[in-house]
Design a protein around this motif. Structure first.
Motif: not given
Length: 266
Positions: A209, A212-213, A223, A183, A219, A160
């Motif tokens: 990830d 997450d992310i 995930n 991201n 979003h 990340a």
């Protein structure tokens, strides 16, 4: 083929359906996922999940967020487990390890010292067994680089990545690759998108990830590694090149970053 270099497949968000999540990723064209551990207590879980899926492998490590609860003998246990795992073809590296100076509790002097001590010992394990490290680097780029220079594990991934161009170059000079994921799919993430567009393509690996992310299109949902092809398409768009070129470059970079993957990937 796509390789997701960073997944938490045993996370509670999956409700015990890690096998199903891995199968869905395989159907989406993700040929390999790297399941990372975060503490002594989930070493068995990540190894079991990796052995239950033809498109999975695993790494062992103690995450900085788990360091407050960790005991010193966890490090000795980890060294023993790594030594035993070296004969396991699905074991590929040390991770997730690193430093986190974003969470207030982890910035306290005593906990900061403990984080660094755990990080350094895990770097020594990686160096001693010739394994790459999958590093957590949050508000700690320069400190992580300092320890990498001193102990010199044989490369790995800055997970990340969200540092400067100079810090990126410093990681690359140490033999590291840079992980990009959900991201960079957000248009407001200007610095991350510039990095993804301008850093050497051969130094970039892709990751989700998960859980997450999450990328922008799901979003704030959960995930999962089947989203990796969409993340790769975003990287292709940012660089103005074809998706096939990104997929091939990321595949080669993943094998360079985690050499034991080569025996698992066609």
């Amino acid at each position: 083929m796509w390789i997701d270099t960073h997944v938490h497949l045993d996370a509670r968000e999956y409700g015990g359906d890690g096998l199903g999540v891995a199968l869905k990723a395989r159907e989406a064209g993700v040929s390999m996922i790297v399941i990372v551990a975060v503490e002594r207590g989930n070493f068995d879980a990540v190894a079991s999940l990796a052995h239950g899926n033809p498109n999975a492998c695993y790494a062992l490590g103690i995450h900085p967020i788990c360091v407050p609860q960790a005991q010193d003998d966890d490090l000795a246990y980890m060294r023993t487990r790594v030594e035993q795992a070296m004969s396991d073809p699905r074991f590929v590296g040390i991770g997730e390890i690193g430093l986190d100076f974003f969470i207030p509790e982890l910035k306290e002097p005593a906990m900061r010292d403990k984080q660094e001590r755990f990080f350094r010992e895990q770097l020594r394990i990686a160096r001693d067994f010739g394994l790459p490290v999958l590093t957590h680097v949050r508000r700690s780029q320069d400190q992580v680089l300092k320890h990498l220079r001193q102990i010199r594990p044989p490369g790995g991934i800055a997970h990340a990545f969200n540092g400067s161009f100079q810090q990126a170059q410093n990681f690359i000079e140490l033999g590291f690759h840079l992980g990009f994921g959900g991201n960079m799919t957000f248009t407001r993430a200007l610095q991350i998108r510039r990095l993804a567009a301008e850093l050497p393509l051969e130094s970039i690996v892709l990751e989700t990830d998960s859980p997450d992310i999450a990328p922008s299109w799901i979003h704030p949902g959960r995930n999962s590694p089947d989203q990796l092809p969409g993340i790769g398409a975003t990287l292709a768009e940012l660089r103005g090149i074809g998706v096939d070129e990104v997929r091939e470059a990321a595949y080669r970079a993943s094998l360079a970053a985690i050499p034991r993957l080569a025996a698992l990937c066609p």
